[in-house]
Design a protein around this motif. Sequence first.
Motif, short mmCIF file in Angstrom:
data_model
loop_
_atom_site.label_atom_id
_atom_site.label_comp_id
_atom_site.label_asym_id
_atom_site.label_seq_id
_atom_site.Cartn_x
_atom_site.Cartn_y
_atom_site.Cartn_z
N PRO A 25 -44.83 82.75 37.88
CA PRO A 25 -45.93 83.65 37.51
C PRO A 25 -46.44 83.36 36.11
CG PRO A 25 -43.82 84.80 37.34
CD PRO A 25 -43.53 83.45 37.93
N GLN A 29 -49.34 88.08 36.01
CA GLN A 29 -49.02 87.76 37.40
C GLN A 29 -47.58 88.19 37.70
OE1 GLN A 29 -49.84 83.48 37.69
NE2 GLN A 29 -51.66 83.97 38.90
N ARG A 31 -44.28 87.39 40.71
CA ARG A 31 -43.80 86.68 41.89
C ARG A 31 -43.10 87.67 42.79
NH1 ARG A 31 -40.43 82.18 40.10
NH2 ARG A 31 -38.55 83.44 40.36
N VAL A 102 -46.88 84.13 44.39
CA VAL A 102 -47.35 84.64 43.11
C VAL A 102 -48.74 85.23 43.30
CG1 VAL A 102 -48.17 83.98 40.81
CG2 VAL A 102 -45.97 83.16 41.64
#
Length: 296
Positions: A25, A29, A31, A102
Amino acid sequence: MRAAVVSSFGGPEAVEIVEVAVPEPGTRQVRIKVAAAGVNPVDAGVRAGVFGGAGQRLGLGWDVAGVVEAVGVASGWTVGDEVVALAYGTAKTLGTHADLVVVDADAVAAAPRSVDVAHAASLPLNALAAAQALDRLGLEPGQNLLITGAAGAVGGYAVQLAARLGVSVTALAREGDEELVRSLGADRFVSDGVAPRSVDAVLDAAILGADALDWVRDGGAFVGVIPGAHPASVRGVGTSAVEVAADGARLAELVALVDEGVLTTRVAGTYALDEVVKAHARLAEGGLRGRLVLVP
């Protein structure tokens, strides 16, 4: 880790399981360890080359329910959070049909508490598409909306959401689906269309196009579900199509409606990730009432 991809276009047999690197990530973001992932018509479109991308290896899967496994800077999420998310894109190298995925943090919402992971995974793409289509229509309570394909995944969510808004819903579906669509909140059921120019708006989840447009009154509204494929405007009817957008905040609202019992999730069947070809073959047969879901 495993991922379902297509390297050349074709039927269900074009889908293959390959080993890929674990994705990391980035900023904002997360994962997600995939617990369940919906199989949608858009996946079949990617597989068949409808959206292009020849010569690339394309990842499949848009919906995901699972657990946050790793986070990037400023993600706002914590490892161990149970979540749902939409991984948007027809040309991504890795989709949700994988062991891990992700996604952007603002595409994520806390998972519903009242349903299992398979049902949770049936929510993001289809419920967001229905909600965003209704936003485009902008109907007021008491107005008349015809929803084609009302027994399908997008159509079923649209029936429930429109009824909640106080819109009068006419559901177009197969004859055997009357009990189902009425249970979702439809006021009226039809199996072969309605009188020309008799409704304020159409949400065309069955992709009937110009035939459905004919049922809208002059100056009404028409929204399709395939960007660019909606018919041209006639008689002052505004026509457009929804291109679903990842929206974690809106997804959280839809999750809340699931937990409140307002939205009913439907799963037509589950398959292991290694059985993804079988899932695509079943999707191609049609007639599903709910989503197929991969459970890695």
